[in-house]
Design a protein around this motif. Structure first.
Motif, PDB file in Angstrom:
ATOM      1  N   ARG A 392     -15.007 103.797  74.723  1.00 48.59           N
ATOM      2  CA  ARG A 392     -16.472 103.105  74.639  1.00 48.59           C
ATOM      3  C   ARG A 392     -17.210 103.742  72.888  1.00 48.59           C
ATOM      4  NH1 ARG A 392     -15.193 101.356  77.549  1.00 48.59           N
ATOM      5  NH2 ARG A 392     -15.593 101.089  79.749  1.00 48.59           N
ATOM      6  N   PRO A 393     -16.967 102.070  72.554  1.00 46.97           N
ATOM      7  CA  PRO A 393     -17.005 100.728  73.000  1.00 46.97           C
ATOM      8  C   PRO A 393     -15.643 100.263  72.716  1.00 46.97           C
ATOM      9  CG  PRO A 393     -18.103 101.164  71.104  1.00 46.97           C
ATOM     10  CD  PRO A 393     -17.811 102.834  70.891  1.00 46.97           C
ATOM     11  N   PRO A 394     -15.649  99.393  74.129  1.00 49.27           N
ATOM     12  CA  PRO A 394     -14.471  98.688  73.922  1.00 49.27           C
ATOM     13  C   PRO A 394     -13.564  98.159  72.292  1.00 49.27           C
ATOM     14  CG  PRO A 394     -15.759  97.629  75.853  1.00 49.27           C
ATOM     15  CD  PRO A 394     -16.473  98.998  74.824  1.00 49.27           C
ATOM     16  N   GLN A 395     -13.206  97.484  72.299  1.00 47.58           N
ATOM     17  CA  GLN A 395     -12.127  97.702  70.720  1.00 47.58           C
ATOM     18  C   GLN A 395     -11.258  96.291  71.692  1.00 47.58           C
ATOM     19  OE1 GLN A 395     -10.266 100.361  68.673  1.00 47.58           O
ATOM     20  NE2 GLN A 395     -12.242 101.626  68.673  1.00 47.58           N
ATOM     21  N   PRO A 396     -11.084  95.294  70.964  1.00 54.65           N
ATOM     22  CA  PRO A 396      -9.797  94.472  71.457  1.00 54.65           C
ATOM     23  C   PRO A 396      -8.040  95.097  71.998  1.00 54.65           C
ATOM     24  CG  PRO A 396     -11.082  93.904  69.040  1.00 54.65           C
ATOM     25  CD  PRO A 396     -11.316  95.121  69.248  1.00 54.65           C
ATOM     26  N   TYR A 397      -8.048  94.413  72.684  1.00 53.63           N
ATOM     27  CA  TYR A 397      -6.684  95.213  73.537  1.00 53.63           C
ATOM     28  C   TYR A 397      -5.707  94.536  72.284  1.00 53.63           C
ATOM     29  CZ  TYR A 397      -5.775  90.100  75.173  1.00 53.63           C
ATOM     30  OH  TYR A 397      -6.328  88.533  75.145  1.00 53.63           O
ATOM     31  N   SER A 398      -4.488  95.424  72.431  1.00 56.35           N
ATOM     32  CA  SER A 398      -3.153  95.240  71.388  1.00 56.35           C
ATOM     33  C   SER A 398      -2.175  93.959  71.861  1.00 56.35           C
ATOM     34  CB  SER A 398      -2.566  96.323  71.093  1.00 56.35           C
ATOM     35  OG  SER A 398      -2.292  96.658  72.165  1.00 56.35           O
ATOM     36  N   ALA A 399      -2.041  93.227  70.139  1.00 52.33           N
ATOM     37  CA  ALA A 399      -1.128  91.927  71.251  1.00 52.33           C
ATOM     38  C   ALA A 399      -0.063  91.444  69.771  1.00 52.33           C
ATOM     39  CB  ALA A 399      -2.806  91.280  70.502  1.00 52.33           C
ATOM     40  N   LEU A 400       0.728  90.625  70.473  1.00 50.13           N
ATOM     41  CA  LEU A 400       1.313  90.010  69.828  1.00 50.13           C
ATOM     42  C   LEU A 400       1.546  88.685  69.008  1.00 50.13           C
ATOM     43  CD1 LEU A 400       4.455  89.861  68.199  1.00 50.13           C
ATOM     44  CD2 LEU A 400       5.070  88.869  70.769  1.00 50.13           C
ATOM     45  N   PHE A 401       1.527  88.405  68.007  1.00 53.36           N
ATOM     46  CA  PHE A 401       1.328  87.441  67.296  1.00 53.36           C
ATOM     47  C   PHE A 401       2.314  86.156  66.178  1.00 53.36           C
ATOM     48  CE2 PHE A 401      -2.164  89.273  67.143  1.00 53.36           C
ATOM     49  CZ  PHE A 401      -3.405  88.669  67.434  1.00 53.36           C
ATOM     50  N   ARG A 402       2.238  84.888  65.835  1.00 58.79           N
ATOM     51  CA  ARG A 402       3.780  85.144  65.221  1.00 58.79           C
ATOM     52  C   ARG A 402       3.255  83.295  64.623  1.00 58.79           C
ATOM     53  NH1 ARG A 402       6.408  82.322  69.426  1.00 58.79           N
ATOM     54  NH2 ARG A 402       5.923  80.262  68.608  1.00 58.79           N
ATOM     55  N   THR A 403       4.212  83.291  63.328  1.00 55.07           N
ATOM     56  CA  THR A 403       3.796  82.323  62.690  1.00 55.07           C
ATOM     57  C   THR A 403       5.052  82.055  62.431  1.00 55.07           C
ATOM     58  OG1 THR A 403       3.022  81.005  60.798  1.00 55.07           O
ATOM     59  CG2 THR A 403       3.891  83.105  60.392  1.00 55.07           C
ATOM     60  N   ASP A 404       5.656  80.230  62.348  1.00 56.69           N
ATOM     61  CA  ASP A 404       7.000  80.237  62.061  1.00 56.69           C
ATOM     62  C   ASP A 404       7.038  79.129  60.891  1.00 56.69           C
ATOM     63  OD1 ASP A 404       7.717  80.674  64.635  1.00 56.69           O
ATOM     64  OD2 ASP A 404       6.978  78.617  65.782  1.00 56.69           O
ATOM     65  N   ASP A 405       6.224  79.321  60.084  1.00 51.27           N
ATOM     66  CA  ASP A 405       6.558  78.703  58.218  1.00 51.27           C
ATOM     67  C   ASP A 405       5.467  79.282  57.785  1.00 51.27           C
ATOM     68  OD1 ASP A 405       7.113  77.537  56.735  1.00 51.27           O
ATOM     69  OD2 ASP A 405       6.804  75.241  57.318  1.00 51.27           O
ATOM     70  N   ALA A 406       5.756  80.269  56.944  1.00 51.94           N
ATOM     71  CA  ALA A 406       5.018  81.253  56.653  1.00 51.94           C
ATOM     72  C   ALA A 406       4.946  80.550  55.013  1.00 51.94           C
ATOM     73  CB  ALA A 406       5.801  82.661  56.401  1.00 51.94           C
ATOM     74  N   SER A 407       5.864  79.901  54.587  1.00 57.54           N
ATOM     75  CA  SER A 407       5.028  78.774  53.643  1.00 57.54           C
ATOM     76  C   SER A 407       3.586  77.681  53.839  1.00 57.54           C
ATOM     77  CB  SER A 407       5.989  78.013  53.435  1.00 57.54           C
ATOM     78  OG  SER A 407       6.097  76.949  54.110  1.00 57.54           O
ATOM     79  N   LEU A 408       3.222  78.049  54.697  1.00 59.15           N
ATOM     80  CA  LEU A 408       1.588  76.892  54.664  1.00 59.15           C
ATOM     81  C   LEU A 408       1.155  78.721  55.208  1.00 59.15           C
ATOM     82  CD1 LEU A 408       2.808  74.834  58.417  1.00 59.15           C
ATOM     83  CD2 LEU A 408       3.358  74.369  55.821  1.00 59.15           C
ATOM     84  N   LEU A 409       1.236  79.541  55.020  1.00 60.11           N
ATOM     85  CA  LEU A 409      -0.031  81.038  55.086  1.00 60.11           C
ATOM     86  C   LEU A 409      -0.883  80.598  53.492  1.00 60.11           C
ATOM     87  CD1 LEU A 409       1.636  83.481  56.434  1.00 60.11           C
ATOM     88  CD2 LEU A 409       0.580  81.573  57.706  1.00 60.11           C
ATOM     89  N   VAL A 410      -2.533  80.620  53.811  1.00 63.79           N
ATOM     90  CA  VAL A 410      -2.568  80.279  52.857  1.00 63.79           C
ATOM     91  C   VAL A 410      -2.960  81.469  51.835  1.00 63.79           C
ATOM     92  CG1 VAL A 410      -4.890  79.794  51.570  1.00 63.79           C
ATOM     93  CG2 VAL A 410      -3.583  77.989  53.079  1.00 63.79           C
ATOM     94  N   GLN A 411      -2.899  81.784  50.680  1.00 59.45           N
ATOM     95  CA  GLN A 411      -3.079  83.150  50.226  1.00 59.45           C
ATOM     96  C   GLN A 411      -4.518  83.324  50.177  1.00 59.45           C
ATOM     97  OE1 GLN A 411       0.452  84.344  50.358  1.00 59.45           O
ATOM     98  NE2 GLN A 411      -0.484  85.318  47.654  1.00 59.45           N
ATOM     99  N   GLY A 412      -4.838  84.932  50.849  1.00 60.01           N
ATOM    100  CA  GLY A 412      -6.612  85.306  50.570  1.00 60.01           C
ATOM    101  C   GLY A 412      -6.880  84.359  51.753  1.00 60.01           C
ATOM    102  N   SER A 413      -6.482  84.409  52.670  1.00 65.72           N
ATOM    103  CA  SER A 413      -7.418  84.005  54.035  1.00 65.72           C
ATOM    104  C   SER A 413      -6.641  84.144  55.319  1.00 65.72           C
ATOM    105  CB  SER A 413      -6.479  82.506  53.964  1.00 65.72           C
ATOM    106  OG  SER A 413      -7.652  81.712  55.416  1.00 65.72           O
ATOM    107  N   PRO A 414      -6.704  84.681  56.550  1.00 65.81           N
ATOM    108  CA  PRO A 414      -6.731  85.227  57.459  1.00 65.81           C
ATOM    109  C   PRO A 414      -5.892  84.468  58.413  1.00 65.81           C
ATOM    110  CG  PRO A 414      -8.886  84.568  57.800  1.00 65.81           C
ATOM    111  CD  PRO A 414      -8.625  84.288  56.257  1.00 65.81           C
TER     112      PRO A 414
END
Length: 940
Positions: A392-414
């Protein structure tokens, strides 16, 4: 287990379907495991209850302590909020100086330390979660499997949280693998990372990062990076690494696969200092001159280091826990930090964010990640969580994420749109298995890993989901997917299966708190995992056990989830713990009738253990965390244990694991603050009488209550810790029910300065029935001459520290009362003389009280040449007059009549020692070590 705060009943309302299933399970079947029964009945961690822990001590960053050592840490730092590397280094130099002076020793075995293990820490099935007898070990936080592991020789190295580095050539054995202690040359016994140099074909070049980065109560600070060139037989410090990592924990080390001189080191916050009751020191961010937490790089094999990512300045309170080099481009480097998510550097450029965590304003929001290659592209698996929705107060639940092409990730962005979330909070959904996988303690139990060459295989590592265990899942502490976390149409749309229990009957179950996982280099189905319970290995074979679900009293959605999760579980899990001496003892108590033959000791997250004369095997007598323990002076069959934050039991039946009863309800109901590990004693003279400390000192005169009533109504396995009637303790000097700021509250402002904190020490004199000394965590010291008075309201405390001007305003780590004069005692202090705000120097004092109105007191400094070396416990050999002081590095002795301290005997490794117990009549001194088991020394 014990490091997590217990979830509240209100929080568990979000899991109503599980609660309903749980109740049906309790009515409809007999559970073989006391721990599982307790978890179901209490709605969470079995050594807790239905109220949250009240640590009562600030971390120094505006929030509460997460557990024991972080609380201990804050107290050793007090009255400041941080310890500098200079203070830690000076303390170690002081110890080394004393060690160089040697000791006077003796012949015929006196002053020689002897380990009494355990080498086999036996946990009876009734205290586990599955009913199967098991062998466990202490918390193990670093794991390395040789990249050339094969059936003939499979080298495995582990780093314990306080027990050093161990190695074996037989990692594929199914039981005792022949562990060898491998810490020669190491300056610390706490570890966060061990890696092989990929450029050394022999595999003999290793790097070990000291200091644990897991943000826990006892994530002990390290002293730098060490290197071995002989497979871990010997180690040497990389000297320049001390400047970047001293007083920090090392989360991960990465070596460039094309150039072994290029090394990256991730540093995080860690702590220093343990006492049997909470008190210690931690190294925080702030004004103290510490190396900033972040990612450091060397290009010359460690001769010099550069801070290439300052995560601390970027906003991380707790630092960096992971670093990996891109397998397709060694100039691309990824690292993750608390609160900041994942950052990346391209071609040596600046580190910039490419993934954001879910709770960046919460300082325990942690992200882990694993890199692999799929179809010629860098794939990244990432996990993230903090404390989840059940707080309390509730926080987001833990989770798994995946990206399949890291070259597409933009620097300085979530890069929110490029990360696919592979977790659902809907029971029955294929993506449910990784829902809240690390529960309330993602800061402590979290990892994600993928075996080399198997990019669709991913393991998610967390902690037990207690309320699901044996119902819709097997607790989901480790999860395995062979489909990249996606539904598998050929197997009922399963995404992950549950690795927590195997198919044996009863099953082998891994420890609830998981840390690291590693894989066989050529068989991704074989894995090793480390946890708060040591190390295990899987058989590499999997079986469909989903038929077990059909007999579980669960609903339709849970049945679907269960069938998926149990459709491919390990056929067998092997414990590899035999031979490891790594339990983290907090304290030691002895049977007064058999002080060399029966000993109890509480351990971090592995319960309380019983020694009955065999150094080979100790038996767990109760699960959970283990603080102090004790035996009744008149009937040693009666003994007590502690869990954490005020939860504790009594046993009237010689430690029978099934006979513990809850007795601490009155204190918990009072709402008084309490330390994580708090003071509790049996009276040394009066049978049945016990004392404990919250804000008041509390007392019981019948071991907590009527035995028949307690055993009928307050059984540990089924009783919340705050159930009314479970315990008959009364507060001394005020209202029997206690309460903050009422008469008798030793921390209240009514007693003057140094207000606040909790009671830190309680000791009774052996020379009478009424003298009791007590202290608070902020440096007050009290005496009462009528602790046994009736009614309890008549007990009167006199404050002693206010009668002098040369007493330190630091944490009192122990009080030892002269059995021949109850107004005479020896007191030790934690903390540092050089701490800003410290009122007086000194770590050991001889204190004499002359009663009067209010009387007088004398604090005589007996620190002599200890210099600025904090003391964690102090005892006296009343026959010889010698003092013995425990420290972060071992045990020291002040011979009677001398003014120079020396090392106490020979044979004890450099190890954090939180507790000592002197049995002068038996000529024996016991030392509880935090990571290397229990030791004793015979006295002349």
């Amino acid at each position: 287990m014990g490091v997590a705060a217990v979830a509240t009943c209100a929080a568990l309302a979000t899991l109503v379907p599980v609660e309903r299933e749980k109740d049906e399970a309790l009515r409809g079947r007999t559970l073989l495991s006391g721990a599982l029964l307790a978890a179901h009945t209490k709605g969470g961690d079995p050594d807790g209850g239905s109220v949250r822990a009240i640590p009562g001590e600030s971390r120094g960053d505006g929030s509460w302590a997460l557990g024991a050592e972080e609380e201990l840490a804050a107290r050793k730092a007090y009255p400041a909020d941080a310890i500098s590397p200079d203070q830690t280094a000076a303390a170690q130099r002081s110890f080394n100086t004393i060690k160089i002076r040697g000791n006077r020793g003796s012949k015929k075995g006196a002053f020689l330390w002897n380990s009494i293990g355990p080498t086999v820490a036996f946990q009876p099935g009734v205290l586990g979660f599955t009913g199967r007898d098991q062998v466990t070990a202490g918390r193990t936080t670093a794991l390395l499997v040789d990249r050339t592991c094969n059936q003939g020789r499979c080298r495995v190295w582990i780093g314990a949280a306080g027990g050093g580095v161990w190695r074996t050539d037989h990692g594929l054995h199914t039981n005792n693998p022949g562990w060898k202690f491998s810490s020669a040359g190491l300056g610390s016994n706490a570890f966060g990372s061990i890696v092989q140099d990929p450029t050394d074909a022999s595999g003999d070049t290793l790097y070990a990062g000291t200091g644990e980065p897991n943000a826990s109560a006892d994530s002990e600070a390290g002293v730098g990076v060490f290197k071995s060139t002989d497979g871990g037989k010997t180690w040497s410090l990389i000297p320049a690494s001390a400047a970047i990592a001293n007083t920090r924990g090392i989360g991960k080390i990465a070596v460039d696969p094309t150039d072994g001189r290029i090394i990256y080191v991730a540093t995080a916050r860690a702590v220093r200092g343990v006492t049997s009751t909470s008190g210690g020191a931690y190294t925080t961010t702030g004004t103290a001159p510490q190396p900033n937490m972040g990612l450091y790089k060397t290009t010359d094999g460690g001769a010099s280091w550069t801070l290439v990512w300052d995560a601390q300045t970027a906003g991380s309170v707790r630092g960096v826990t992971d670093v990996e080099i891109d397998r397709l481009d060694h100039t691309t480097v990824y690292a993750s930090a608390f609160q900041l998510g994942i950052y990346r550097s391209l071609a040596g450029g600046p580190f910039q964010q490419v993934f954001a965590g879910q709770s960046p304003t919460i300082n325990v929001d942690r992200t882990e990640f694993a890199l692999t290659v799929k179809d010629g592209k860098t794939r990244i698996y990432a996990t993230n969580g903090a404390q989840g929705p059940n707080v309390r107060p509730p926080q987001p639940y833990s989770a798994l994420f995946r990206t399949d092409d890291a070259s597409l990730l933009v620097q300085g962005s979530p890069n929110v749109g490029l990360w696919k979330k592979l977790t659902s909070n809907v029971n029955g959904d294929p993506y449910y298995p990784t829902y809240n996988f690390c529960t309330e303690q993602c800061w402590y139990d979290q990892d994600v890993a993928t075996p080399p060459g198997s990019p669709d295989t991913v393991f998610v590592v967390g902690s037990y989901t207690y309320v699901e265990a044996g119902l819709r899942s097997n607790a989901r502490a480790v999860l395995r997917s062979t489909t990249a976390g996606e539904p598998d149409p050929a197997n009922n749309n399963r995404t992950f299966t549950d690795m927590t229990w195997d198919t044996q009957s009863p099953p082998y179950g891994i420890h609830p708190d998981q840390h690291e996982i590693a894989f066989h280099p050529t068989n991704p189905d074989i894995w090793w995992s480390t946890s708060d319970g040591g190390i295990v290995r899987s058989s590499g074979q999997y079986a469909d056990a989903s038929a077990q679900c059909d007999s579980r009293p669960i609903g339709v959605a849970s049945m679907l989830t269960c069938h998926r999760l149990l459709s491919a579980i390990p056929s067998q899990i092997y414990s590899l713990n035999e031979g490891l001496v790594t339990l983290q003892f907090m304290s030691v108590s002895v049977n007064p009738d058999d002080p060399t033959g029966e000993v109890q000791g509480g351990t971090q997250d592995n319960g309380t253990w019983l020694y009955t004369g065999s150094s080979n095997t100790w038996t767990q007598t109760i699960y959970g965390d283990g603080g102090t323990s004790g035996f009744d002076v008149g009937n040693p069959a009666i003994r007590f244990n502690q869990f954490f934050a005020g939860f504790g039991d009594v046993n009237f039946r010689s430690g029978d694991p099934t006979a513990w009863v809850v007795v601490t309800a009155p204190m918990l109901i009072s709402g008084e603050a309490v330390s994580f590990y708090w003071p509790e004693i049996t009276d040394p003279v009066v049978p049945g009488t016990m004392y404990t400390g919250f804000r008041h000192v509390w007392r019981t005169k019948d071991d907590g209550g009527d035995q028949a009533f307690l055993e009928a109504n307050c059984a540990e396995f089924t009783t919340p810790g705050n159930k009314p009637g479970c315990g008959d303790w009364v507060a001394l000097g005020g209202p029997p029910a206690g309460g903050a700021n009422t008469a008798g509250d030793l921390t209240a402002a009514a007693f003057g300065d140094r207000a606040g904190g909790t009671v830190g020490q309680v000791e009774r004199a052996a020379g009478d029935s009424g003298t009791l000394w007590a202290s608070t965590t902020l440096g007050r010291v009290f005496i009462t001459k009528n602790a046994d008075a009736e009614p309890a309201t008549n007990v009167v405390f006199t404050r002693l520290d206010s009668l002098v001007v040369n007493d330190p305003n630091r944490f009192v780590s122990s009080i030892y009362i002269d059995p021949a004069d109850s107004n005479h005692a020896w007191i030790s202090y934690s903390g540092y003389n050089t701490t800003i705000g410290s009122s007086a120097p000194g770590h050991v004092f001889e204190v004499t009280f002359t009663p009067g109105s209010p009387g007088t007191a004398v604090w005589a400094d007996r620190s002599y040449d200890l210099d600025d070396l904090p003391v964690t416990d102090l005892v006296r050999d009343d026959y010889a007059g010698d003092l013995y002081a425990a420290t972060d590095f071992g045990v020291l002795r002040l011979p009677a009549g001398l003014t120079s301290w020396e090392t106490a005997g020979t044979g004890l490794p450099i190890v954090e020692t939180p507790g000592l117990t002197m049995v002068a009549s038996a000529r024996r001194l016991y030392a509880a070590t935090h990571g290397m088991g229990m030791w004793y020394m015979n006295l002349p």
